[in-house]
Design a protein around this motif. Structure first.
Motif, short mmCIF file in Angstrom:
data_model
loop_
_atom_site.label_atom_id
_atom_site.label_comp_id
_atom_site.label_asym_id
_atom_site.label_seq_id
_atom_site.Cartn_x
_atom_site.Cartn_y
_atom_site.Cartn_z
N PHE A 105 0.93 -1.06 -0.15
CA PHE A 105 -0.03 -0.02 0.00
C PHE A 105 0.84 1.28 0.22
N HIS A 106 1.00 2.10 -1.05
CA HIS A 106 1.65 3.24 -1.21
C HIS A 106 0.63 4.32 -1.12
N GLY A 107 1.42 5.62 -1.24
CA GLY A 107 0.63 6.83 -1.34
C GLY A 107 1.18 7.75 -0.40
N LEU A 202 13.57 -0.56 2.69
CA LEU A 202 13.70 0.66 2.34
C LEU A 202 12.79 0.73 0.87
N HIS A 203 12.42 1.87 0.44
CA HIS A 203 11.91 2.15 -0.75
C HIS A 203 12.21 3.48 -1.62
N CYS A 204 12.19 3.16 -2.86
CA CYS A 204 12.43 4.54 -3.66
C CYS A 204 11.85 4.44 -5.14
N ILE A 206 12.39 6.32 -8.71
CA ILE A 206 13.09 7.49 -9.22
C ILE A 206 12.31 8.44 -10.20
N GLY A 207 11.40 7.61 -10.92
CA GLY A 207 10.72 8.31 -11.97
C GLY A 207 10.12 7.21 -13.04
N SER A 208 9.66 7.60 -14.10
CA SER A 208 8.83 6.76 -15.21
C SER A 208 9.45 7.16 -16.44
N GLN A 209 9.09 5.97 -17.30
CA GLN A 209 9.69 6.15 -18.79
C GLN A 209 11.02 6.35 -18.73
N1 LLP Z 1 6.04 2.68 -7.85
C1 LLP Z 1 5.83 4.04 -7.48
C2 LLP Z 1 5.87 4.31 -6.21
C3 LLP Z 1 5.33 4.95 -8.53
O1 LLP Z 1 5.00 6.03 -8.12
C4 LLP Z 1 5.17 4.30 -9.93
C5 LLP Z 1 4.66 5.43 -10.79
C6 LLP Z 1 5.60 3.21 -10.10
C7 LLP Z 1 5.92 2.21 -9.29
C8 LLP Z 1 5.16 2.51 -11.68
O2 LLP Z 1 6.08 3.12 -12.75
P1 LLP Z 1 6.17 2.68 -14.03
O3 LLP Z 1 6.73 1.21 -13.87
O4 LLP Z 1 4.75 2.60 -14.43
O5 LLP Z 1 7.02 3.71 -14.83
N2 LLP Z 1 1.01 9.03 -15.52
C9 LLP Z 1 2.55 9.18 -15.94
C10 LLP Z 1 3.27 8.03 -15.10
C11 LLP Z 1 3.02 8.31 -13.66
C12 LLP Z 1 3.91 7.44 -12.80
C13 LLP Z 1 3.72 7.54 -11.42
N3 LLP Z 1 4.11 6.44 -10.55
C14 LLP Z 1 2.59 8.71 -17.41
O6 LLP Z 1 1.44 8.57 -17.98
O7 LLP Z 1 3.77 9.00 -17.93
#
Ligand code: LLP
Length: 439
Positions: A105-107, A202-204, A206-209
């Motif tokens: 559970f994140h947020g 611990l969690h982090c 770093i971003g997406s795409q």
């Molecule tokens: N874990 C956490 C804590 C996150 O905040 C996110 C994405 C993920 C995992 C998953 O990341 P992914 O593998 O999908 O990159 N709406 C934006 C992307 C927002 C991502 C938010 N967090 C877009 O459409 O590009």
């Protein structure tokens, strides 16, 4: 348009996905329509499981990318865990009988009601974002006679090269406890002291795409370096390291994302090395991919309507969807590829711009896309729309949100119904004093 998963051109010369003719899908289910390629979705889950579960790893799908009951069932069958960020995502998972023992559970601002819901469901982990949440979690856990196993979310101070709105690892962020200013250490101390809290790791995120792997290695070093300091200061030993999601995907020509295997190699290599450097046991490694599982498995079908040619300027090809079903181009300047599903190999290629139908000049799906000569009634397929489209869809301009079908081996099953006009006013209420008003 590059083909993904089970996409191919069938005997009728139409785009086919999961053995289903997309023109037929558009006719039966209407457009806009989200089409989810089950085989590719599962294959993407398996690629992660193979790469991470073989070592001391755990894969959680990030529900924010795309979540509904059927997707939860697919994830459960594939044995993945699930990252949820809200009561709504948690509710969806529980309704789909997804085991709470595999839910994290994140947020950054969980409400007390959501925390209570997570505790009552018995989620595997709370990923605690701030000191405030820690206090609330501790008191609610104590009240309910439960123990919350937690990870502390840290901001490691890493800047990954991606759009600034989806960058999350830098210090100036609304997420997580900052390492350099001592906040993270305070989080460890309080976690160890507070009743009802068990600090696992611990969690982090770093971003997406993200297309580079080095930031993951860097994040690993920062977090394990911090874990070492925390051990020296408190005696606590890290058991789990969660590096979040973020692996980029192919959207358009020129995109060359790293493979899941290379991500795993980088992460496990960095974890082993850093654990040795800092004299720590090798922790369980958790990752949370969303986009790289759902994204390539989704395609959106649209019907072409008005075509507006401005000689010498551009041709706008308007379709029956847009920022309501895919806000990413308008929000992030995201670039997609498309083809004409009923004539992918058609003649007379020209450069056109695909427009949405919302009352905003910025509601453009794709600027400058090369397509065969298009006419009203054609079906246009936009690829790689599986992530952050349906989950970010809106009813702007009171357009009902589209349906979603799951396709596999020639079978198409509706997994999200198209909204009706009645759905649009379902929550509207008219105060009594306005009901009697006549015009
Ligand atoms: N874990 C956490 C804590 C996150 O905040 C996110 C994405 C993920 C995992 C998953 O990341 P992914 O593998 O999908 O990159 N709406 C934006 C992307 C927002 C991502 C938010 N967090 C877009 O459409 O590009």
């Amino acid at each position: 348009m590059e083909f993904h998963g089970t996409m191919r051109i069938n005997e009728r010369g139409h785009l086919e996905i999961g053995g289903c003719d997309t023109v037929e899908l558009a006719r039966v289910f209407g457009t806009p329509l989200y089409v989810l390629d089950e085989e590719l979705f599962r294959e993407n889950c398996r690629a992660y499981q193979r790469a991470f579960a073989k070592e001391n790893g755990r894969v959680l799908y990030a529900g924010k990318a795309a979540l509904n009951l059927a997707i939860c069932r697919l994830l459960d069958e594939e044995g993945l865990g699930l990252d949820v960020v809200s009561g709504g995502e948690l509710y969806t998972a529980l309704q789909a009988r997804f085991p709470a023992s595999r839910i994290y559970f994140h947020g950054n601002n969980k409400s007390p009601a959501e925390i209570r819901m997570g505790l009552e469901a018995g989620v595997a982990r709370f990923v605690v974002d701030n000191l405030d949440e820690l206090e609330v979690l501790s008191s609610l856990a104590t009240e309910l006679g439960r123990e919350a196993e937690i990870l502390l979310r840290l901001t490691p101070g890493i800047e990954a090269h991606t759009h600034e709105y989806i960058r999350t690892g830098q210090i100036d962020s609304k997420f997580g406890l900052v390492v350099p200013n001592g906040q993270a250490m305070e989080g460890v101390r309080r976690s160890l002291a507070l009743p009802g809290i068990i600090l696992r790791g611990l969690h982090c995120h770093i971003g997406s795409q993200i297309f580079e792997l080095e930031p993951y290695a860097e994040a690993t070093r920062v977090l394990l370096g911090f874990a070492r300091e925390a051990r020296d200061a408190t005696g606590w030993t890290i058991e789990e390291l969660d590096l979040g999601g973020g692996l980029g995907i192919y959207y358009h020509e020129g995109d060359d994302p790293p493979t899941v295997d290379s991500l795993a190699e980088t992460i496990f290599g960095a974890v082993r090395e850093a654990a040795e450097t800092y004299g720590l046991p090798v922790p369980l490694v958790t990752v949370e991919p969303g986009r790289s599982i759902a994204g390539p498995a989704g395609t959106t079908l649209y019907t072409v309507g008005t075509i507006k040619e401005i000689p010498g300027v551009r041709t706008y090809v308007a379709v029956d969807g847009g920022m309501g079903d895919n806000p990413r181009p308008a929000l992030y300047g995201a670039v997609y590829e498309a083809c004409v599903a009923n004539r992918p190999l058609g003649e007379g290629e020209t450069t056109v711009s695909l427009a949405g139908r919302c009352c905003e000049s910025g509601d453009m799906l794709i600027w400058n896309v090369v397509l065969p000569a298009v006419k009203r009634g054609d079906i246009v397929a936009v690829s790689c729309t599986g992530a952050y489209t349906y989950s970010m869809a809106s009813n702007y301009n009171r357009f009902p949100r589209p349906a979603m079908v799951l396709v596999r081996e020639g079978q198409a099953e509706l997994i999200v119904r198209r909204e009706s006009y009645a759905d649009l006013i379902r929550h509207d209420l008219v105060p009594a004093r306005l009901r009697e008003t006549t015009l």
